[in-house]
Design an enzyme around this catalytic site. Structure first.
Site, short mmCIF file in Angstrom:
data_model
loop_
_atom_site.label_atom_id
_atom_site.label_comp_id
_atom_site.label_asym_id
_atom_site.label_seq_id
_atom_site.Cartn_x
_atom_site.Cartn_y
_atom_site.Cartn_z
N ILE A 96 0.89 -1.16 0.00
CA ILE A 96 0.00 0.00 0.00
C ILE A 96 0.93 1.21 0.00
CG2 ILE A 96 -0.34 -0.22 2.51
CD1 ILE A 96 -3.18 1.00 2.07
N ILE A 98 1.41 5.36 -1.24
CA ILE A 98 0.92 6.63 -1.76
C ILE A 98 2.16 7.49 -2.06
CG2 ILE A 98 -0.46 8.69 -1.25
CD1 ILE A 98 -2.16 6.10 -1.30
N HIS A 105 -3.68 12.84 2.76
CA HIS A 105 -4.91 13.39 2.18
C HIS A 105 -6.05 12.38 2.23
CE1 HIS A 105 -2.03 16.24 0.47
NE2 HIS A 105 -3.05 17.04 0.18
N LEU A 107 -5.82 9.18 1.25
CA LEU A 107 -5.79 8.16 0.19
C LEU A 107 -5.37 6.78 0.72
CD1 LEU A 107 -4.24 10.25 -2.73
CD2 LEU A 107 -6.63 9.59 -2.42
N LYS A 109 -6.04 5.64 3.69
CA LYS A 109 -7.26 5.13 4.34
C LYS A 109 -8.25 4.62 3.29
CE LYS A 109 -10.59 6.92 7.72
NZ LYS A 109 -10.84 8.10 8.57
N ASN A 135 9.76 1.33 9.84
CA ASN A 135 8.84 2.19 9.08
C ASN A 135 7.79 2.78 10.03
OD1 ASN A 135 7.19 3.45 7.25
ND2 ASN A 135 7.02 1.70 5.86
N ASN A 137 6.25 5.62 10.23
CA ASN A 137 5.09 6.29 9.64
C ASN A 137 3.96 5.29 9.33
OD1 ASN A 137 3.64 8.50 8.22
ND2 ASN A 137 4.15 7.31 6.40
N TYR A 142 -1.13 2.23 10.49
CA TYR A 142 -1.87 0.98 10.68
C TYR A 142 -2.51 0.93 12.07
CZ TYR A 142 0.58 -0.67 6.50
OH TYR A 142 1.07 -0.80 5.22
N LYS A 144 -3.52 3.45 13.78
CA LYS A 144 -4.67 4.35 13.71
C LYS A 144 -5.86 3.65 13.04
CE LYS A 144 -6.55 8.38 14.22
NZ LYS A 144 -6.57 9.61 13.45
C1 LIG Z 1 1.39 4.70 5.16
C2 LIG Z 1 0.57 5.40 4.08
C3 LIG Z 1 -0.01 4.36 3.12
C4 LIG Z 1 -0.57 6.20 4.74
O1 LIG Z 1 -1.33 6.83 3.73
P1 LIG Z 1 -1.77 8.38 3.82
O2 LIG Z 1 -2.56 8.67 2.62
O3 LIG Z 1 -0.59 9.22 4.09
O4 LIG Z 1 -2.67 8.36 5.16
P2 LIG Z 1 -4.14 8.97 5.31
O5 LIG Z 1 -4.09 10.41 4.96
O6 LIG Z 1 -5.12 8.14 4.57
O7 LIG Z 1 -4.38 8.82 6.87
C5 LIG Z 1 -5.46 8.09 7.43
C6 LIG Z 1 -5.49 8.31 8.92
O8 LIG Z 1 -4.25 7.86 9.49
C7 LIG Z 1 -3.61 8.91 10.17
N1 LIG Z 1 -2.17 8.83 9.92
C8 LIG Z 1 -1.53 8.76 8.74
N2 LIG Z 1 -0.20 8.72 8.92
C9 LIG Z 1 -0.02 8.79 10.27
C10 LIG Z 1 1.12 8.84 11.09
N3 LIG Z 1 2.35 8.79 10.57
N4 LIG Z 1 0.95 8.92 12.44
C11 LIG Z 1 -0.29 8.97 12.99
N5 LIG Z 1 -1.43 8.94 12.24
C12 LIG Z 1 -1.28 8.85 10.90
C13 LIG Z 1 -4.18 10.19 9.57
O9 LIG Z 1 -4.08 11.26 10.47
C14 LIG Z 1 -5.60 9.81 9.28
O10 LIG Z 1 -6.37 9.89 10.46
P3 LIG Z 1 -7.93 10.32 10.41
O11 LIG Z 1 -8.65 9.17 9.75
O12 LIG Z 1 -8.29 10.50 11.84
O13 LIG Z 1 -8.00 11.56 9.60
C15 LIG Z 1 1.45 6.44 3.28
O14 LIG Z 1 2.03 7.33 4.21
C16 LIG Z 1 2.54 5.82 2.44
O15 LIG Z 1 2.30 5.42 1.30
N6 LIG Z 1 3.77 5.75 2.98
C17 LIG Z 1 4.92 5.28 2.23
C18 LIG Z 1 4.81 3.84 1.79
C19 LIG Z 1 4.70 2.89 2.95
O16 LIG Z 1 5.39 2.98 3.96
N7 LIG Z 1 3.79 1.91 2.75
C20 LIG Z 1 3.59 0.86 3.71
C21 LIG Z 1 4.56 -0.22 3.47
S1 LIG Z 1 4.25 -1.55 4.60
#
Ligand SMILES: CC(C)(COP(=O)(O)OP(=O)(O)OC[C@H]1O[C@@H](n2cnc3c(N)ncnc32)[C@H](O)[C@@H]1OP(=O)(O)O)[C@@H](O)C(=O)NCCC(=O)NCCS
Length: 175
Positions: A96, A98, A105, A107, A109, A135, A137, A142, A144
């Site tokens: 997953i 982004i 933003h 995405l 979620k 990782n 972030n 996850y 959350k």
């Molecule tokens: C991890 C990832 C998929 C999250 O996607 P994102 O689009 O940034 O997250 P979203 O905007 O959808 O966040 C959804 C919720 O999680 C929370 N959240 C996201 N990142 C967070 C963080 N680092 N710490 C705490 N909360 C977090 C958001 O605040 C949001 O909360 P809400 O529903 O109350 O508004 C994205 O950061 C990513 O692609 N990272 C790089 C690739 C990666 O590491 N992938 C996973 C490999 S295992």
């Protein structure tokens, strides 16, 4: 802000390779050697490998678009396509990602909810994934989203053995 999702087909292999390279580099290049990064990219994301995965009926890939621009992707596995033997009642989120400029933003979620929707439709009881212990972030994201750590397994980045936490979310009570 318009969000769209599209299931990938075999014809999308090059586009999938592009976004896989871009997002993997953005996520991991700061904490890994170029040699190990390149070894992993060549092994996991060569076109032949991606075409094989796209042709597997137990795997599904999706692109998510923000205002018509591809912003990220999702890969889910069931049955034997799962990277651990978790059984027929589980669905794995294997990838997953982004693009960094589109993160935070909603995405991630959106894609995670898509994975849960598929799992529920297929009567799966557990959704799980492996995430690198460093990782932070993704682990925070996850948590959350309601996942908890239930184990760990090894992952090879080139020749370096790394630890992935296994995180799980139960969709339907087993009792
Ligand atoms: C991890 C990832 C998929 C999250 O996607 P994102 O689009 O940034 O997250 P979203 O905007 O959808 O966040 C959804 C919720 O999680 C929370 N959240 C996201 N990142 C967070 C963080 N680092 N710490 C705490 N909360 C977090 C958001 O605040 C949001 O909360 P809400 O529903 O109350 O508004 C994205 O950061 C990513 O692609 N990272 C790089 C690739 C990666 O590491 N992938 C996973 C490999 S295992």
């Amino acid at each position: 802000m318009t969000i769209n999702i599209k299931k990938c087909t075999l014809e999308d292999s090059r586009k999938l390779q592009e976004i896989s390279y871009e997002t993997f580099n953005e996520t991991f290049k700061h904490q890994n050697s170029p040699e190990n990064m390149n070894a992993y990219l060549e092994r996991a994301y060569n076109l032949k490998q991606l075409e094989k995965e796209l042709s597997n009926n137990s795997s599904q890939f999706f692109f998510v678009y923000l205002n018509n621009e591809v912003a990220g992707y999702l890969k889910v596995n069931t049955n034997d396509a799962q990277s651990e033997e978790m059984g027929d009642e589980s669905l794995e989120i294997e990838r997953i990602y982004i693009k960094s400029k589109f993160q935070k933003h909603g995405l991630g979620k959106y894609l995670l909810n898509k994975a849960m929707e598929i799992a529920i439709e297929c009567n799966k009881k557990i959704i799980w994934l492996g995430v690198w212990e460093k990782n932070e972030n993704a682990i925070a994201f996850y948590k959350k989203m309601g996942f908890v750590q239930t184990g760990a397994h090894s992952f090879y980045m080139g020749d370096e053995e790394q630890t992935d936490f296994i995180m799980t979310k139960t969709l339907i009570s087993l009792y």
